[in-house]
Design an enzyme around this catalytic site. Structure first.
Site, PDB file in Angstrom:
ATOM      1  N   TYR A 109      40.357  41.101  38.807  1.00 41.98           N
ATOM      2  CA  TYR A 109      40.241  40.544  40.154  1.00 41.98           C
ATOM      3  C   TYR A 109      39.924  41.671  41.122  1.00 41.98           C
ATOM      4  CZ  TYR A 109      41.371  38.586  44.688  1.00 41.98           C
ATOM      5  OH  TYR A 109      41.285  38.187  46.004  1.00 41.98           O
ATOM      6  N   GLU A 200      35.024  38.614  47.648  1.00 40.18           N
ATOM      7  CA  GLU A 200      35.938  38.425  46.520  1.00 40.18           C
ATOM      8  C   GLU A 200      35.159  38.200  45.225  1.00 40.18           C
ATOM      9  OE1 GLU A 200      38.223  34.685  46.032  1.00 40.18           O
ATOM     10  OE2 GLU A 200      39.998  35.971  46.173  1.00 40.18           O
TER      11      GLU A 200
END
Ligand code: GDP
Ligand code: MN
Length: 392
Positions: A109, A200
């Site tokens: 992530y 992101e």
């Protein structure tokens, strides 16, 4: 403003962040033609909506046969996808991203955002990629790595190495450390140059071939910086935005749709927030935030009133104006004009204070509109909640 995954990936590619070969398509035929060009062992067909959680909701499909690509495209296009981020109404799929597949060895992530406390841009990273990061943060906060970037010097190689080693990339796959450090620099450049609010990548994958790829992408922009970026403005997809908010934007109104049933028209963001609090305190929920602003004219007030009435959840309207720059009689004129066009079927409570409040109240009372006038904020809130019923 948010953009689609395929658009985020176009920006990634522009800034040297590795992505897979892919193309946006709107028809099964275009999907089929692109798949023929791709000619790869695995095809990934991904629904393009402004929401995450598509994988779990069936919006991301992997197929091996080229002939299956148009079939999957046909199945997904027009479908309403419900994910944990869309709410129960879901979102209609109008575009797809058809990409080549990747051999995933590890999902990470990675994101960049602005820390509101320090005003610095911060990288957030985790070895727990592909999952909901909120859940990781709640259950295993030690797995969330943060690295703030000093704006005076910008991103430095050591920032990237700090993150790489905190993730344990030296154990996971040392070959990707250098590309990782470089990639983070590119992402930082993208973030700064395009005035982003969020970038992101979930998941950022390490492939079996020991390369890094941004497999997903989400980019949000600071609306106040949009005027500088014509290329980004072109990426706007109005289908993905709340129709009432689009209309409010055209009239320079600060409007945010909410889930309650009392429509609010207020001037000034502070008073608007206080009004929402008082409605809650009186036992109900606001249907919106609406700040008509200091420069409100009869026309913008009328536009705001029409927007409130278009919201089917609205069971009552509360107008709370403190006339400072905006004069109360103007508000009254706007309300009367809008109410003439649209038949007002819900209760209306008006509280006017400040400049020309008397005149405004008089206009409203004499207009023949069915409404209640109140002087005091608490009294006004109790009145409207009394008329519409408390929230369940
Ligand atoms: P989201 O669910 O909306 O966040 O959509 P993602 O783009 O993150 O895709 C969901 C999941 O699908 C990813 O976490 C991957 O596990 C999987 N996935 C996406 N693309 C590929 C691919 O090319 N190959 C493989 N094996 N899995 C993929
Ligand atoms: Mn994702």
């Amino acid at each position: 403003m948010n953009v689609h995954e395929f658009q985020a990936k176009q920006l990634f590619a522009q800034f040297g962040v590795p992505v897979l070969r892919g193309k946006e398509v709107k028809t099964p035929k275009a999907a089929s033609q692109w798949a023929a060009k791709l000619n790869t062992p695995v095809y990934v067909v991904k629904a393009q909506i402004h929401a995450g959680g598509r994988g779990k909701a069936g919006g991301v499909k992997l197929v091996k046969e080229q002939s299956q690509v148009p079939e999957i495209a046909k199945e997904l296009l027009g479908k309403v996808l419900v994910t944990h981020q869309t709410g129960p109404k879901g979102r209609k799929v109008r575009r797809l991203l058809v990409e080549e597949g990747a051999n995933i060895a590890k999902e990470l992530y990675l994101s960049l955002l602005v820390d509101r406390d320090t005003g610095w841009v911060v990288f957030i990273a985790s070895t727990e990629g592909g999952m909901e990061i909120e859940e990781v943060a709640a259950k295993t906060p030690e797995k969330i790595i943060k690295e703030a970037i000093d704006p005076a010097v910008g991103y430095q190689g050591y920032n990237g190495r700090n993150i790489a080693f905190a993730l344990g990339l030296q154990q996971i796959e040392p070959a990707v450390i250098n590309p990782f450090v470089q990639m983070l620099g590119n992402l930082y450049r993208l973030f700064m140059e395009k005035n982003c609010a969020l970038v992101e990548i979930n998941p950022l994958v390490i492939t079996k071939e020991k390369t890094l790829i941004a497999l997903d992408g989400k980019v949000s922009f600071d609306d106040n910086g949009l005027f500088k970026h014509a290329d980004v403005q072109k990426m706007r997809d109005l289908h993905e935005e709340e129709p009432l908010e689009i209309e409010a934007g055209k009239n320079n109104l600060n409007y945010v749709k909410l889930d309650g049933n009392i429509g609010c028209m207020v001037n000034g963001a502070g008073l608007a927030m206080a009004t929402m609090d008082v409605i809650k305190l009186a036992g109900s929920e606001p249907a919106n935030f609406l700040d008509v602003g200091g420069g409100a004219t009869k026309e913008t007030v009328a536009a705001g009133f029409r927007i409130l009435l278009k919201d089917k959840n609205v069971k009552g309207i509360f107008i709370n104006i403190f006339g400072g720059i905006v004069r109360c009689e103007r508000i009254a004129h706007g309300v009367i004009e809008a109410a003439k066009e649209v038949k007002l079927k819900v209760p209306l409570v008006v509280r006017l204070q400040g400049t020309n409040a008397e005149e405004g109240r008089k206009l409203l009372v004499e207009s023949g509109l069915k409404l209640d006038v109140a002087d005091d904020l608490w009294e006004a809130a109790q009145k409207i909640v009394g008329m519409t019923g408390k929230a369940a």
